[in-house]
Design an enzyme around this catalytic site. Sequence first.
Site, PDB file in Angstrom:
ATOM      1  N   GLY A  14       0.821  -1.230   0.000  1.00  0.00           N
ATOM      2  CA  GLY A  14       0.000   0.000   0.000  1.00  0.00           C
ATOM      3  C   GLY A  14       0.841   1.259   0.000  1.00  0.00           C
ATOM      4  N   GLY A  20       2.804   4.877   3.458  1.00  0.00           N
ATOM      5  CA  GLY A  20       3.642   3.866   2.804  1.00  0.00           C
ATOM      6  C   GLY A  20       4.668   4.483   1.873  1.00  0.00           C
ATOM      7  CE1 TYR A 153      -8.139   1.950  10.041  1.00  0.00           C
ATOM      8  CE2 TYR A 153      -8.081   2.805  12.276  1.00  0.00           C
ATOM      9  CZ  TYR A 153      -7.476   2.625  11.050  1.00  0.00           C
ATOM     10  OH  TYR A 153      -6.199   3.106  10.834  1.00  0.00           O
ATOM     11  CB  SER A 156      -9.159  -4.074  11.491  1.00  0.00           C
ATOM     12  OG  SER A 156      -8.768  -2.706  11.385  1.00  0.00           O
TER      13      SER A 156
HETATM   14  N1  LIG Z   1      -3.810   8.145   8.451  1.00  0.00           N
HETATM   15  C1  LIG Z   1      -3.941   7.859   9.751  1.00  0.00           C
HETATM   16  O1  LIG Z   1      -4.421   8.678  10.564  1.00  0.00           O
HETATM   17  C2  LIG Z   1      -3.430   6.550  10.266  1.00  0.00           C
HETATM   18  C3  LIG Z   1      -3.194   5.462   9.447  1.00  0.00           C
HETATM   19  N2  LIG Z   1      -2.784   4.270   9.971  1.00  0.00           N
HETATM   20  C4  LIG Z   1      -2.558   3.124   9.114  1.00  0.00           C
HETATM   21  O2  LIG Z   1      -1.514   3.405   8.204  1.00  0.00           O
HETATM   22  C5  LIG Z   1      -1.685   2.662   7.004  1.00  0.00           C
HETATM   23  C6  LIG Z   1      -1.559   3.585   5.787  1.00  0.00           C
HETATM   24  O3  LIG Z   1      -2.608   4.525   5.849  1.00  0.00           O
HETATM   25  P1  LIG Z   1      -2.611   5.927   5.097  1.00  0.00           P
HETATM   26  O4  LIG Z   1      -1.314   6.174   4.436  1.00  0.00           O
HETATM   27  O5  LIG Z   1      -3.132   6.906   6.060  1.00  0.00           O
HETATM   28  O6  LIG Z   1      -3.753   5.667   4.028  1.00  0.00           O
HETATM   29  P2  LIG Z   1      -3.869   6.024   2.472  1.00  0.00           P
HETATM   30  O7  LIG Z   1      -5.287   5.790   2.133  1.00  0.00           O
HETATM   31  O8  LIG Z   1      -3.257   7.344   2.182  1.00  0.00           O
HETATM   32  O9  LIG Z   1      -2.919   4.910   1.779  1.00  0.00           O
HETATM   33  C7  LIG Z   1      -3.264   3.571   1.803  1.00  0.00           C
HETATM   34  C8  LIG Z   1      -2.743   2.880   0.555  1.00  0.00           C
HETATM   35  O10 LIG Z   1      -3.123   1.504   0.620  1.00  0.00           O
HETATM   36  C9  LIG Z   1      -3.556   1.112  -0.680  1.00  0.00           C
HETATM   37  N3  LIG Z   1      -4.463  -0.029  -0.589  1.00  0.00           N
HETATM   38  C10 LIG Z   1      -5.786  -0.016  -0.279  1.00  0.00           C
HETATM   39  N4  LIG Z   1      -6.281  -1.255  -0.388  1.00  0.00           N
HETATM   40  C11 LIG Z   1      -5.268  -2.060  -0.753  1.00  0.00           C
HETATM   41  C12 LIG Z   1      -5.164  -3.457  -1.009  1.00  0.00           C
HETATM   42  N5  LIG Z   1      -6.235  -4.267  -0.968  1.00  0.00           N
HETATM   43  N6  LIG Z   1      -3.955  -3.959  -1.345  1.00  0.00           N
HETATM   44  C13 LIG Z   1      -2.870  -3.145  -1.438  1.00  0.00           C
HETATM   45  N7  LIG Z   1      -2.922  -1.835  -1.232  1.00  0.00           N
HETATM   46  C14 LIG Z   1      -4.105  -1.290  -0.886  1.00  0.00           C
HETATM   47  C15 LIG Z   1      -4.227   2.350  -1.240  1.00  0.00           C
HETATM   48  O11 LIG Z   1      -4.326   2.292  -2.672  1.00  0.00           O
HETATM   49  C16 LIG Z   1      -3.311   3.451  -0.739  1.00  0.00           C
HETATM   50  O12 LIG Z   1      -2.262   3.715  -1.649  1.00  0.00           O
HETATM   51  C17 LIG Z   1      -3.032   1.967   7.139  1.00  0.00           C
HETATM   52  O13 LIG Z   1      -2.844   0.627   7.564  1.00  0.00           O
HETATM   53  C18 LIG Z   1      -3.739   2.764   8.222  1.00  0.00           C
HETATM   54  O14 LIG Z   1      -4.699   2.030   8.901  1.00  0.00           O
HETATM   55  C19 LIG Z   1      -2.555   4.129  11.318  1.00  0.00           C
HETATM   56  C20 LIG Z   1      -2.775   5.163  12.171  1.00  0.00           C
HETATM   57  C21 LIG Z   1      -3.209   6.463  11.724  1.00  0.00           C
HETATM   58  C1  LIG Z   2     -10.234   5.946  14.616  1.00  0.00           C
HETATM   59  C2  LIG Z   2     -10.031   5.766  13.145  1.00  0.00           C
HETATM   60  C3  LIG Z   2      -9.165   6.831  12.595  1.00  0.00           C
HETATM   61  C4  LIG Z   2      -8.217   6.328  11.597  1.00  0.00           C
HETATM   62  C5  LIG Z   2      -6.880   6.829  11.830  1.00  0.00           C
HETATM   63  C6  LIG Z   2      -6.179   6.109  12.916  1.00  0.00           C
HETATM   64  O1  LIG Z   2      -5.809   4.961  12.752  1.00  0.00           O
HETATM   65  C7  LIG Z   2      -5.842   6.811  14.120  1.00  0.00           C
HETATM   66  C8  LIG Z   2      -6.636   7.630  14.816  1.00  0.00           C
HETATM   67  C9  LIG Z   2      -6.168   8.385  15.960  1.00  0.00           C
HETATM   68  C10 LIG Z   2      -6.916   8.973  16.892  1.00  0.00           C
HETATM   69  C11 LIG Z   2      -8.322   8.785  17.057  1.00  0.00           C
HETATM   70  C12 LIG Z   2      -8.952   9.295  18.113  1.00  0.00           C
HETATM   71  C13 LIG Z   2     -10.357   9.087  18.333  1.00  0.00           C
HETATM   72  C14 LIG Z   2     -10.976   9.523  19.415  1.00  0.00           C
HETATM   73  C15 LIG Z   2     -12.422   9.367  19.723  1.00  0.00           C
HETATM   74  O2  LIG Z   2     -12.987   8.227  19.068  1.00  0.00           O
HETATM   75  C16 LIG Z   2     -12.571   9.275  21.240  1.00  0.00           C
HETATM   76  O3  LIG Z   2     -13.875   9.638  21.557  1.00  0.00           O
HETATM   77  C17 LIG Z   2     -12.259   7.910  21.765  1.00  0.00           C
HETATM   78  C18 LIG Z   2     -12.178   7.849  23.296  1.00  0.00           C
HETATM   79  C19 LIG Z   2     -11.686   6.523  23.743  1.00  0.00           C
HETATM   80  C20 LIG Z   2     -11.227   6.481  25.176  1.00  0.00           C
HETATM   81  O4  LIG Z   2     -10.847   5.389  25.594  1.00  0.00           O
HETATM   82  O5  LIG Z   2     -11.221   7.490  25.854  1.00  0.00           O
END
Ligand SMILES: NC(=O)C1=CN([C@@H]2O[C@H](COP(=O)(O)OP(=O)(O)OC[C@H]3O[C@@H](n4cnc5c(N)ncnc54)[C@H](O)[C@@H]3O)[C@@H](O)[C@H]2O)C=CC1
Ligand SMILES: CCCCCC(=O)/C=C/C=C\C=C\C=C\[C@@H](O)[C@@H](O)CCCC(=O)O
Length: 257
Positions: A14, A20, A153, A156
């Site tokens: 990804g 990535g 999510y 997961s």
């Molecule tokens: N953006 C955020 O706030 C956070 C993201 N993450 C995690 O970081 C990772 C990357 O996320 P981002 O860069 O934010 O997202 P993004 O949406 O910018 O990038 C994700 C990439 O994964 C690719 N992708 C989607 N489905 C796919 C599949 N079936 N096979 C291969 N590639 C696929 C997409 O085409 C895209 O290029 C994810 O696992 C996400 O859950 C974790 C914490 C916070």
């Molecule tokens: C949550 C999905 C967002 C996708 C991006 C990701 O992976 C990271 C998110 C980071 C922060 C999210 C904060 C969310 C906060 C609220 O849902 C809050 O009300 C949760 C309070 C939980 C607690 O234990 O106090």
Amino acid sequence: MTYDIKGKTAIVTGSARGIGKCICSDLLKKGANVVVSDTAEDVGNETTAEFQKEFGESRVVFIRCNVTKEEDLQNLYSKAIATFGYVDIVVNNAGILNEENWKLMMEINVTGLIRSCQLALDNMSTKNKGKGGVVVNLASVAGLMAGEGSKVYHASKHAVYGYTRSQYLTQGTDNVRFNCVCPFLVDTALAQDWDNSNRTFLTSDLIEKLKAHMLKTEDIAEAVIFLIEDESNAGKAYLVTPFQKWDYYEQPSVLPF
Ligand SMILES: NC(=O)C1=CN([C@@H]2O[C@H](COP(=O)(O)OP(=O)(O)OC[C@H]3O[C@@H](n4cnc5c(N)ncnc54)[C@H](O)[C@@H]3O)[C@@H](O)[C@H]2O)C=CC1
Ligand SMILES: CCCCCC(=O)/C=C/C=C\C=C\C=C\[C@@H](O)[C@@H](O)CCCC(=O)O
């Protein structure tokens, strides 16, 4: 002990864009050969061409891979090995946020990630005549806490956390090191979707506060490089938030013995 990235080969799933892509860039700066991999072929090719211009054509390739497809994942590993000779580092980064299509989200975020880890072990484990290696999985703070707006999510990412830590228990027999990184919100397309889909659950005040503290993709890439290089903390989750010093997350022990 520090693991030397220079000359190693890395697969990042990804990685056409977002976190990535930034991880690929940092791995290339550290001297690794890199496989950019994604379902998005056009963006993946553009990203790869950009890297080839900066780091040299022979050091980076694009291999299309949908992590939900077994044959794509097998092809990813076999083509990476055919191109660079070995795979030393795997970053399982591909992930989506889609509560409506939650089964697909589980397939990508959990099943695809686990299958990629199994293939990493098949190819890298010293039990299978590999040379060992490093795997870093993208979990999230969502894997360590509850969340009202994106329940599946969160589930997961709890799975990624649990799987990664469990791999640690047998790493002595494989010589493949597993870590996961647990970032807070990062400024990418995924975070933008979350913002939109959570407007019904979270107050606008909380959304504004969360958005005011978004991390940059560079922060996560730096943390991933740190985990790859740090050989002494295998099996641990690395918490990356803007609120405290980045550190390994210490889970309380459950067993009394
Ligand atoms: N953006 C955020 O706030 C956070 C993201 N993450 C995690 O970081 C990772 C990357 O996320 P981002 O860069 O934010 O997202 P993004 O949406 O910018 O990038 C994700 C990439 O994964 C690719 N992708 C989607 N489905 C796919 C599949 N079936 N096979 C291969 N590639 C696929 C997409 O085409 C895209 O290029 C994810 O696992 C996400 O859950 C974790 C914490 C916070
Ligand atoms: C949550 C999905 C967002 C996708 C991006 C990701 O992976 C990271 C998110 C980071 C922060 C999210 C904060 C969310 C906060 C609220 O849902 C809050 O009300 C949760 C309070 C939980 C607690 O234990 O106090």
